[in-house]
Design a protein around this motif. Structure first.
Motif, mmCIF file in Angstrom:
data_model
loop_
_atom_site.group_PDB
_atom_site.id
_atom_site.type_symbol
_atom_site.label_atom_id
_atom_site.label_comp_id
_atom_site.label_asym_id
_atom_site.label_seq_id
_atom_site.Cartn_x
_atom_site.Cartn_y
_atom_site.Cartn_z
ATOM 1 N N LEU A 141 0.822 -1.212 0.000
ATOM 2 C CA LEU A 141 0.000 0.000 0.000
ATOM 3 C C LEU A 141 0.856 1.262 0.000
ATOM 4 O O LEU A 141 0.621 2.184 -0.767
ATOM 5 C CB LEU A 141 -0.903 0.023 1.235
ATOM 6 N N TYR A 142 1.818 1.299 0.881
ATOM 7 C CA TYR A 142 2.571 2.542 1.071
ATOM 8 C C TYR A 142 4.010 2.465 0.581
ATOM 9 O O TYR A 142 4.683 3.477 0.512
ATOM 10 C CB TYR A 142 2.576 2.935 2.554
ATOM 11 N N SER A 143 4.491 1.281 0.307
ATOM 12 C CA SER A 143 5.878 1.168 -0.159
ATOM 13 C C SER A 143 5.916 0.306 -1.416
ATOM 14 O O SER A 143 6.535 -0.743 -1.440
ATOM 15 C CB SER A 143 6.757 0.551 0.935
ATOM 16 N N PRO A 144 5.227 0.782 -2.457
ATOM 17 C CA PRO A 144 5.132 -0.047 -3.659
ATOM 18 C C PRO A 144 6.476 -0.149 -4.370
ATOM 19 O O PRO A 144 7.122 0.852 -4.630
ATOM 20 C CB PRO A 144 4.117 0.710 -4.521
ATOM 21 N N ALA A 145 6.884 -1.363 -4.615
ATOM 22 C CA ALA A 145 8.092 -1.603 -5.404
ATOM 23 C C ALA A 145 7.839 -2.881 -6.181
ATOM 24 O O ALA A 145 7.118 -3.768 -5.719
ATOM 25 C CB ALA A 145 9.304 -1.742 -4.498
ATOM 26 N N HIS A 146 8.387 -2.955 -7.366
ATOM 27 C CA HIS A 146 8.163 -4.141 -8.193
ATOM 28 C C HIS A 146 9.227 -5.192 -7.914
ATOM 29 O O HIS A 146 10.413 -4.869 -7.764
ATOM 30 C CB HIS A 146 8.188 -3.753 -9.666
#
Lengths: 448, 192
Positions: free
Chosen positions: B139-144
Motif C-alpha cells: 500500500l505505502y511502499s510499492p516496489a516491483h
C-alpha cells in the motif's frame, strides 16, 4: 486533549508530522526500493524526533497524550483496517468477461458500491484482477484502471466509516456511524458524473479496438466467488462497528486513559473476525489475491509515526485562534474552502491525517472551548456542511494523484505487473485534472 | 533501396487521403507523419484539421511516388505543396521499463530481432532487477519484484527507421523520443 497544550506548542512542532507525510508521498516516487526496504527506519526517526523532545519538555502530559492517541485512535484504526483487509483478501472473484464498456462500467459501479462496506482497499483488491482479466485483450486499458482508482479506490468509500480511513477516524472521535450516509447525494452526483465520463471515453476507445477484440468470445470460466463466506464476516464487521456507536455500557481505565467498553468489545470482535477469516479461508484464495501481511505491517509502522507526530498540530489547531496556527484557522472559513483545502492536501498527503487536521481546524474555529466529542456533535447539528465538506474533500480528492490514497499505488502496481502501462505521476494528474477537478467544481457549486 | 521524401502539403486531410491510392506502387505506400509521431503545423491547427479545415499535412513518400503525387496536385487549388525534403537518415532514442516477464519479453524480442535494412542500434543498455522482498501487494511502499530496463538509439535511413519506430510504438512500456530526420531541401520544379 489538554487544551492548554495547544496554546503552548510552537508551530514548528508540526514539522515531524509534515516530514512523515512528505516521506510517504515522495519516497515511493523518488526512491521506491530504498523506501520499500527502509521505511520503518524513516518512520521511527520522525516519530522519535517528535516523541523525545515532547516527553522531555512536557513530561507526564506528553506521555498521556501519546497513550491517548495510541489507545483510542491508533490501535482501533489498525484493527479495523487489518480486519477489512484480511476479510476482503479472502474473497476471489472468478469468471471471464469481455471488457466492453458495459462490463467495465458494471465492475466500476459494483466496486464503487462495495468500497463503502469493505473499504476502498478491500474493494480495490477484490475487483482489480477481474477487471484486468476482462480487459486483457484490449489495446486501450490504461483509462479503465485510472477510473477504477477514481471510483473504487477513493470516491466509493465515502458512505460509511468502513469505507475510508478518514471517516473511521471521524467515527472514533464521535461522528455517528449513520451520519456518513448523509454523504449519499454527494457520492451520487460525483460518482455518477465520473462514471458517465468513463462510459463516454470507453465507448469512444472501444470503437478503436480491433474487430477481433470487439467480437472475441468472453471465455468459458463462469462467474464464481471463492471465499464467499467472508461476506458474512463483513456483515459481522459492520455489526461490531455499529454496536460500538449505539451501545454505551460504561468506561474502563487503561494506563490512565479512559476508554469506552463498547470500543474494546468492538475491537475484540474485529480481531475474532480477522482470525476466523484467516482460519477458514483456503490458502489458494489468498494467494490468488496476492494477499500478504505486508500492507498491514506498512499501516502499523507508518501510522504509528503519523499518530505520534500528529499530536502537536491537532492540539494547536484545536486551540483555535489561541494556537500557533491561528493563521490557518483564519484562512479557511467557508465550507467550500474546507472542501478544497482538505481536498488539495488529501491529493498529495495521506487523507486520514488530513481529515483530522481540518476537522480540528473547524472545531478550533467554531467550538474552541468545548470537549471534542461534544464539539463534533454541535458541528453536525449546527454546521453540518463543514463536516460534509471536510469528509468529501478528504475522501474524493485522494483520487487526484497516485499519492493521495494508499490503494492508488497498490492498484497501479498490480496493473503494471499485469502488463498495463500506467501513466506517470503527472500523466495521471492529466486525467484527474480533466475529469475530476471539473466535477469537483460542479460539486462545490451544488453542495457547498 | 530508393530515396524517401518528406513532403508538407497544405490541404484537407481527407482530400490528401483520396489522392494516395493513385500514387502507391510496388507494394510501398506513403506514410503519414502521425504514424511516426511527427506533425506539421501547430496544435490549434491540428484541432482545426479535425474539424475539416485545410491544414498542413506531413507525408513521407517513396522516391518512385513523388513525381506522381506532385503531378496529382498540380493545378488544383485545394492543395499547396510547401516543402519537399529528401530524407538521408534519421535517429531516435528510446527507453523501456517493464515490470513483468511478458511485456519485457516482447520488448526484448523486438530489440534483438533482425533490424530493418540500413538500421543500426547503438548504445543498447539492458538490465533486469529482481527484488524478492517486493513480492505481493503493497500500500505505502510499492516496489516491483521484477524490473526490466532498456535504452538505446536507433539510426538509419528510411523506410527502415520508420519501420522500427512503428514496431516499438506498438509496444507498451516503451517511450520513444522524437524521431529526428536529416535531409536536404529539393526544389519543386524538378519533381513533377
Amino acid at each position: 486533549m489538554h487544551e492548554s497544550l495547544g496554546t503552548l506548542l510552537p508551530a514548528w512542532s508540526a514539522l515531524p508530522f509534515v516530514g512523515i507525510l512528505l516521506s510517504i508521498a515522495l519516497f515511493p516516487l523518488a526512491a521506491p526500493h530504498f523506501w520499500h526496504h527502509h521505511y520503518p527506519k524513516v518512520a521511527l526517526a520522525w516519530g522519535l524526533l517528535l516523541a523525545i523532545p515532547f516527553v522531555w519538555v512536557y513530561g507526564a502530559t506528553a506521555v498521556h497524550e501519546i497513550l491517548h492517541v495510541a489507545l483510542l485512535d491508533y490501535v482501533p484504526f489498525l484493527i479495523l483496517l487489518g480486519t477489512l483487509f484480511t476479510i476482503g483478501g479472502g474473497i476471489y472473484i472468478r469468471g471471464s468477461w469481455r471488457g466492453s464498456p458495459a462490463v467495465n462500467a458494471t465492475l466500476l459501479l459494483l466496486g464503487t458500491f462495495l468500497a463503502s462496506w469493505i473499504g476502498t482497499t478491500g474493494a480495490a483488491m477484490l475487483l482489480i484482477r477481474p477487471l484486468l482479466r476482462a480487459n486483457a485483450n484490449r489495446r486501450h486499458r490504461q483509462h479503465t484502471v485510472v477510473f477504477f482508482i477514481f471510483l473504487v479506490a477513493n470516491i466509493g468509500g465515502s458512505l460509511t466509516p468502513l469505507g475510508d480511513p478518514p471517516l473511521f477516524l471521524g467515527f472514533l472521535r464521535g461522528v455517528p456511524f449513520a451520519w456518513t450516509l448523509t454523504l449519499g447525494s454527494e457520492l451520487l452526483v460525483v460518482g455518477g458524473l465520473v462514471l458517465a465520463a468513463y462510459l463516454v471515453l470507453d465507448a469512444w476507445l472501444w470503437k478503436r479496438e480491433s474487430i477481433e477484440v470487439r467480437t472475441a468470445p468472453p471465455g468459458t470460466e463462469t462467474l464464481r466467488i471463492d471465499g464467499g463466506i467472508n461476506f458474512l464476516l463483513l456483515g459481522g464487521v459492520l455489526a461490531a462497528v455499529i454496536l460500538s456507536g449505539v451501545w454505551h455500557p460504561g468506561e474502563v481505565t487503561i494506563l490512565g486513559i479512559q476508554a469506552g467498553l463498547q470500543n474494546l468489545v468492538r475491537d475484540g470482535l474485529l480481531i475474532l473476525l480477522l482470525i476466523t477469516s484467516w482460519t477458514i479461508t483456503p490458502r489458494p484464495v489468498r494467494e490468488a489475491n496476492g494477499y500478504s501481511w505486508g500492507p498491514i505491517r506498512e499501516v502499523a509502522i507508518l501510522f504509528a509515526a503519523i499518530f505520534v507526530t500528529i499530536i502537536p498540530p491537532l492540539a494547536i489547531l484545536k486551540a483555535g485562534e489561541h494556537g500557533a496556527l491561528a493563521g490557518l484557522i483564519h484562512a479557511v472559513r467557508t465550507p467550500a474552502q474546507f472542501f478544497w483545502a482538505s481536498g488539495i492536501l488529501s491529493s498529495f498527503l495521506d487523507n486520514a491525517p488530513t481529515y483530522l487536521t481540518f476537522l480540528s481546524t473547524a472545531l478550533g474555529r467554531l467550538y474552541p472551548d468545548l470537549p471534542e466529542r461534544e464539539a463534533i456533535l454541535r458541528l453536525i447539528a449546527e454546521n453540518g456542511l463543514y463536516l460534509k465538506a471536510i469528509s468529501t474533500g478528504a475522501v474524493f480528492m485522494g483520487a487526484n494523484t497516485y499519492i493521495g490514497n494508499a490503494p492508488n499505488f497498490m492498484v497501479k502496481a498490480i496493473a503494471e505487473e499485469a502488463g498495463v502501462e500506467m501513466p506517470s505521476f503527472f500523466g495521471y494528474m492529466k486525467y484527474s485534472g480533466l475529469v475530476l477537478v471539473p466535477i469537483f467544481l460542479v460539486a462545490t457549486w451544488i453542495f457547498f | 533501396m530508393s530515396a524517401w521524401y518528406e513532403m508538407i502539403l497544405k490541404g484537407r486531410e481527407d482530400d490528401v487521403r483520396d489522392l494516395l491510392p493513385g500514387v502507391a506502387t510496388d507494394g510501398e505506400r506513403p506514410l503519414w507523419g502521425t504514424e511516426v509521431d511527427l506533425h506539421a503545423g501547430s496544435f490549434p491547427e491540428h484541432l482545426l484539421g479535425l474539424l475539416g479545415a485545410r491544414t498542413h499535412q506531413l507525408l513521407f513518400v517513396p522516391g518512385t511516388q513523388v513525381g506522381p503525387l506532385v503531378r496529382a496536385i498540380q493545378g488544383k487549388d485545394e492543395f499547396e505543396l510547401e516543402r519537399v525534403r529528401e530524407i538521408t537518415g534519421g535517429r531516435f532514442t528510446f527507453r523501456a521499463e517493464a515490470f513483468s516477464a511478458e511485456p519485457a519479453g516482447k520488448i526484448k524480442r523486438a530489440l534483438h530481432a533482425p533490424l530493418p535494412e540500413g538500421v543500426v542500434l547503438e548504445g543498447l543498455e539492458e538490465s533486469e532487477d529482481f527484488d524478492p522482498a517486493a513480492q505481493g501487494v503493497e500500500l505505502y511502499s510499492p516496489a516491483h519484484a521484477y524490473t526490466y530496463r532498456a535504452q538505446g538509439t536507433f539510426l538509419g535511413a528510411p523506410p527502415g527507421i520508420f519501420e522500427i519506430h512503428h514496431t516499438l510504438s506498438a509496444l507498451d512500456f516503451v517511450h520513444q523520443e522524437k524521431l529526428e530526420l536529416d535531409g536536404r531541401l529539393v526544389e519543386g520544379e524538378g519533381l513533377g
